[in-house]
Motif scaffolding. Sequence first.
Motif, PDB file in Angstrom:
ATOM      1  N   GLY A  12       0.829  -1.099  -0.024  1.00 54.65           N
ATOM      2  CA  GLY A  12      -0.142   0.120  -0.094  1.00 54.65           C
ATOM      3  C   GLY A  12       0.864   1.029   0.067  1.00 54.65           C
ATOM      4  N   LEU A  13       1.814   1.286   0.677  1.00 51.93           N
ATOM      5  CA  LEU A  13       2.794   2.517   0.718  1.00 51.93           C
ATOM      6  C   LEU A  13       3.339   2.530  -0.401  1.00 51.93           C
ATOM      7  N   LEU A  14       4.071   1.483  -0.994  1.00 55.78           N
ATOM      8  CA  LEU A  14       4.603   1.577  -2.466  1.00 55.78           C
ATOM      9  C   LEU A  14       3.763   2.056  -3.402  1.00 55.78           C
ATOM     10  N   LEU A  15       2.489   1.716  -3.626  1.00 52.62           N
ATOM     11  CA  LEU A  15       1.603   2.245  -4.604  1.00 52.62           C
ATOM     12  C   LEU A  15       1.180   3.693  -4.445  1.00 52.62           C
ATOM     13  N   SER A  16       1.412   4.117  -3.245  1.00 49.78           N
ATOM     14  CA  SER A  16       1.046   5.445  -2.988  1.00 49.78           C
ATOM     15  C   SER A  16       1.943   6.364  -3.473  1.00 49.78           C
ATOM     16  N   PHE A  17       3.400   5.766  -3.409  1.00 50.82           N
ATOM     17  CA  PHE A  17       4.352   6.776  -3.770  1.00 50.82           C
ATOM     18  C   PHE A  17       4.782   6.330  -5.350  1.00 50.82           C
ATOM     19  N   MET A  18       3.962   5.576  -6.219  1.00 51.46           N
ATOM     20  CA  MET A  18       4.342   5.319  -7.564  1.00 51.46           C
ATOM     21  C   MET A  18       4.166   6.646  -8.278  1.00 51.46           C
ATOM     22  N   ILE A  19       4.998   7.107  -9.032  1.00 50.49           N
ATOM     23  CA  ILE A  19       5.114   8.265  -9.713  1.00 50.49           C
ATOM     24  C   ILE A  19       4.157   8.260 -11.019  1.00 50.49           C
ATOM     25  N   GLY A  20       3.196   8.802 -11.206  1.00 51.94           N
ATOM     26  CA  GLY A  20       2.206   8.899 -12.445  1.00 51.94           C
ATOM     27  C   GLY A  20       1.242  10.111 -12.635  1.00 51.94           C
ATOM     28  N   PRO A  21       0.328  10.043 -13.337  1.00 47.06           N
ATOM     29  CA  PRO A  21      -0.620  11.096 -13.776  1.00 47.06           C
ATOM     30  C   PRO A  21      -1.326  11.531 -12.344  1.00 47.06           C
ATOM     31  N   VAL A  22      -1.815  10.546 -11.701  1.00 47.55           N
ATOM     32  CA  VAL A  22      -2.529  10.586 -10.454  1.00 47.55           C
ATOM     33  C   VAL A  22      -1.823  11.382  -9.600  1.00 47.55           C
ATOM     34  N   PHE A  23      -0.605  10.625  -9.210  1.00 51.38           N
ATOM     35  CA  PHE A  23       0.509  11.521  -8.195  1.00 51.38           C
ATOM     36  C   PHE A  23       0.357  12.938  -8.325  1.00 51.38           C
ATOM     37  N   PHE A  24       0.651  13.449  -9.690  1.00 53.67           N
ATOM     38  CA  PHE A  24       1.014  14.951  -9.684  1.00 53.67           C
ATOM     39  C   PHE A  24      -0.173  15.526  -9.707  1.00 53.67           C
ATOM     40  N   VAL A  25      -1.267  15.025 -10.213  1.00 50.85           N
ATOM     41  CA  VAL A  25      -2.653  15.686 -10.126  1.00 50.85           C
ATOM     42  C   VAL A  25      -3.144  15.878  -8.758  1.00 50.85           C
ATOM     43  N   LEU A  26      -2.888  14.862  -7.953  1.00 48.10           N
ATOM     44  CA  LEU A  26      -3.522  15.116  -6.537  1.00 48.10           C
ATOM     45  C   LEU A  26      -2.692  16.350  -5.624  1.00 48.10           C
TER      46      LEU A  26
END
Length: 218
Positions: A12-26
């Motif tokens: 769960g921690l790893l998924l939260s810090f995966m860099i992608g479109p959603v990460f930056f938009v959030l």
Amino acid sequence: MIEDIQAAIPLGLLLSFMIGPVFFVLLETSATKGFRAGVCFDVGVVVADIVFLVIAYFSSFQLLENLSNEPGLFVFGGMILLVYGIYLFAKKAKKKTTARPSKGGYVALFIKGFLLNFINIGVLAFWLGLIIVVGPSLENDPERMLVFFSTVILVYFGTDLMKIILAKQLKRYLTIERIVLITKGLGIVLIICGIVLITKGFLPKERFNLKEEIERIS
């Protein structure tokens, strides 16, 4: 059951810090529109993940094989990301405002988070692959899988809440010029992700046979 929860937390921690479109938009949404806006967007993202998990659980190998035989899905998702990325990159700067979104605005943010995650067919492929890899270690027990993936989602969402809180603290430092740079940077990220998905759609089927890759890794 406790062991399943412990195994799910790092994922769960790893998924939260995966860099992608959603990460930056959030991060951009939280910093410019506030905590509630960030949460609404992220809830949409999480709901899309849950929908993908349900689809993956009930379809598993069959849907994974279909994905390998339907490159048009990659092209479709990639085109949407590409167009949205170009829109953000070309978007003109607006005056900074502290106004919170209306109730309709919060609903729009939820839908935005859901769609941005849902149109990325790679997310579905990821959950499918994860179920196929993790399932045997959980003895394909529905209850154990429910506990495992529920923990993954909860940890993922909880970590996102921390990101939203930290992003909000950056709001005072975001000038119009910096917001423009963030928006254009986000646009570039989306454009790149879109091009990657479109490219996958035009590659020969044997180049992105997901089922074979996952079986080889496992």
